[in-house]
Design an enzyme around this catalytic site. Structure first.
Site, PDB file in Angstrom:
ATOM      1  N   GLY A 160      24.561   3.920 -40.256  1.00  0.00           N
ATOM      2  CA  GLY A 160      24.082   4.546 -41.491  1.00  0.00           C
ATOM      3  C   GLY A 160      25.157   5.247 -42.295  1.00  0.00           C
ATOM      4  CB  SER A 161      28.860   5.325 -42.265  1.00  0.00           C
ATOM      5  OG  SER A 161      29.204   3.971 -42.424  1.00  0.00           O
ATOM      6  CG  ASN A 162      28.107   1.461 -45.952  1.00  0.00           C
ATOM      7  OD1 ASN A 162      28.914   1.558 -46.870  1.00  0.00           O
ATOM      8  ND2 ASN A 162      28.394   0.868 -44.796  1.00  0.00           N
ATOM      9  CG  MET A 196      23.265  -5.679 -38.138  1.00  0.00           C
ATOM     10  SD  MET A 196      24.592  -6.331 -39.163  1.00  0.00           S
ATOM     11  CE  MET A 196      25.340  -7.479 -38.014  1.00  0.00           C
ATOM     12  NE  ARG A 197      16.056  -9.346 -36.917  1.00  0.00           N
ATOM     13  CZ  ARG A 197      16.094  -9.950 -35.732  1.00  0.00           C
ATOM     14  NH1 ARG A 197      16.977  -9.580 -34.810  1.00  0.00           N
ATOM     15  NH2 ARG A 197      15.265 -10.940 -35.456  1.00  0.00           N
ATOM     16  CG  ASN A 243      23.944  -8.033 -47.538  1.00  0.00           C
ATOM     17  OD1 ASN A 243      23.603  -7.119 -46.784  1.00  0.00           O
ATOM     18  ND2 ASN A 243      24.736  -9.016 -47.137  1.00  0.00           N
ATOM     19  CG  HIS A 281      29.526 -10.009 -45.789  1.00  0.00           C
ATOM     20  ND1 HIS A 281      28.819 -10.229 -44.615  1.00  0.00           N
ATOM     21  CD2 HIS A 281      30.657 -10.763 -45.703  1.00  0.00           C
ATOM     22  CE1 HIS A 281      29.489 -11.082 -43.861  1.00  0.00           C
ATOM     23  NE2 HIS A 281      30.598 -11.421 -44.492  1.00  0.00           N
ATOM     24  CB  SER A 321      31.512  -8.897 -51.165  1.00  0.00           C
ATOM     25  OG  SER A 321      32.749  -9.524 -50.936  1.00  0.00           O
ATOM     26  CG  ASP A 368      26.679 -12.927 -45.616  1.00  0.00           C
ATOM     27  OD1 ASP A 368      25.953 -11.966 -45.928  1.00  0.00           O
ATOM     28  OD2 ASP A 368      27.113 -13.098 -44.461  1.00  0.00           O
TER      29      ASP A 368
HETATM   30  C1  GRF Z   1      28.990  -2.214 -42.526  1.00  0.00           C
HETATM   31  O1  GRF Z   1      30.328  -2.254 -42.190  1.00  0.00           O
HETATM   32  C2  GRF Z   1      28.530  -3.489 -43.167  1.00  0.00           C
HETATM   33  O2  GRF Z   1      29.540  -4.154 -43.837  1.00  0.00           O
HETATM   34  C3  GRF Z   1      28.097  -4.287 -41.969  1.00  0.00           C
HETATM   35  O3  GRF Z   1      27.464  -3.356 -41.149  1.00  0.00           O
HETATM   36  C4  GRF Z   1      28.129  -2.116 -41.299  1.00  0.00           C
HETATM   37  C5  GRF Z   1      27.113  -1.016 -41.409  1.00  0.00           C
HETATM   38  O4  GRF Z   1      27.698   0.231 -41.207  1.00  0.00           O
HETATM   39  N1  GRF Z   1      27.276  -5.396 -42.351  1.00  0.00           N
HETATM   40  P1  GRF Z   1      26.871   1.561 -41.370  1.00  0.00           P
HETATM   41  O5  GRF Z   1      25.587   1.392 -40.575  1.00  0.00           O
HETATM   42  O6  GRF Z   1      26.581   1.769 -42.822  1.00  0.00           O
HETATM   43  O7  GRF Z   1      27.730   2.647 -40.808  1.00  0.00           O
END
Ligand code: GRF
Length: 230
Positions: free
Chosen positions: A43-45, A121-122, A138, A140, A167, A176
Site C-alpha cells: 500500500g505504499s502507492n 495482483m489479479r 493501472n 506497472h 508506467s 498491461d
Molecule cells: C508496485 O511496485 C507496483 O508497480 C506493483 O506492485 C507494487 C505495489 O506496491 N504492481 P505497494 O503495495 O503500493 O507498496
C-alpha cells in the site's frame, strides 16, 4: 555547437529520473475526483496518493480501498490514514467475473467515479473494465510495452536494459496493454539487483501515480461534461 574537445555535455550528470508528461500545474476539479483504489500489497502507492491529496496536489477524495488479500499491509495503512477500506477475498469467488462484480458493487456503493489499480495482483475482466470505461488505470513497474506481466523488474534486469521505470496506463482486457498516460524512467545501475532496482522504481511510482491520476482526471471530467451536454 560545442568544440569537439568540449566534453561538458557528455560528462554532465544525467538526471536520475525523467517523468513524461513532466509534473507541472496540478488541475483543480469541482467537485474533487472521487477515486476508488485496488491494492494487494504493502500500500505504499495508496499512501502516496493520500499524501498528494492531503498536501493539496491531487484534488481528489479517496473514497474506498479494496484489498483482495486479508494479510496485505495496504489495509493497515488505510486504517491509519482513515481511508475507508474493504476486503473482497478473491478466494471466496470461483471466477474472476464474480470477483469483479463484487468490486463494481462496492465501488458503486461508494459513489466512485474512477478506479486506480495500485499494485492489484489479479487479472481483471470486462466486468470491471466495462463498468468504468476509460476510468480504470493501472500502475506497472516497467516502461510499457516492455516487460508486461509478473516480475517486470526481474525481466528488465535479465534483458540487460540500461533504462527502465514505471508506467500508468488505461486498463483493457489484454494485461498491461492499454494506452499509456504517463511514465517515469530511471537508469539501471551495473550493480542493481531486483531489490535495489525495485526500490528505486517505487520511489518514482510514488511521484508518478498521483500525477498520472490527475492527468487522467482531466480526461474523465472532459468526458463527463460532454455526456451532460450531449
Ligand atoms: C508496485 O511496485 C507496483 O508497480 C506493483 O506492485 C507494487 C505495489 O506496491 N504492481 P505497494 O503495495 O503500493 O507498496
Amino acid at each position: 555547437m560545442p568544440a569537439s574537445s568540449d566534453t561538458s555535455q557528455i560528462l554532465e550528470k544525467e538526471p536520475s529520473e525523467f517523468i513524461v508528461p513532466a509534473i507541472g500545474a496540478w488541475p483543480r476539479f469541482t467537485p474533487p475526483l472521487r477515486i476508488g483504489i485496488m491494492a494487494s500489497g504493502s500500500g505504499s502507492n495508496l499512501e502516496a496518493l493520500h499524501k498528494a491529496t492531503t498536501q493539496g496536489f491531487l484534488d481528489a477524495s479517496l473514497r474506498l480501498l479494496i484489498v483482495n488479500n486479508p494479510n496485505c499491509r495496504a489495509k493497515e495503512r488505510a486504517a491509519r490514514l482513515q481511508i475507508p477500506w474493504q476486503l473482497i477475498d478473491h478466494r471466496l469467488h470461483s471466477t474472476r467475473e464474480s470477483l469483479d462484480n463484487a468490486l463494481v458493487s462496492a465501488f458503486r456503493a461508494a459513489d466512485v467515479e474512477a478506479v486506480v489499480m495500485a499494485g492489484w495482483m489479479r487479472i481483471v475482466t470486462p466486468v470491471l473494465i466495462d463498468a468504468y470505461p476509460g476510468r480504470l488505470i493501472n500502475l506497472h513497474p516497467s516502461l510499457l510495452p516492455s516487460f508486461k506481466g509478473l516480475d517486470a523488474v526481474g525481466q528488465a534486469l535479465t534483458a540487460g536494459v540500461k533504462i527502465t521505470g514505471c508506467s500508468v496506463h488505461h486498463v483493457q482486457a489484454d494485461v498491461d496493454s492499454g494506452a499509456v498516460i504517463a511514465q517515469a524512467a530511471i537508469p539501471v545501475h551495473a550493480n542493481d539487483d531486483v531489490e535495489t532496482l525495485a526500490k528505486r522504481i517505487q520511489r518514482q511510482e510514488h511521484r508518478l501515480l498521483p500525477w498520472a491520476t490527475a492527468l487522467a482526471g482531466m480526461q474523465w471530467r472532459r468526458e463527463g461534461h460532454a455526456e451532460v451536454q450531449g
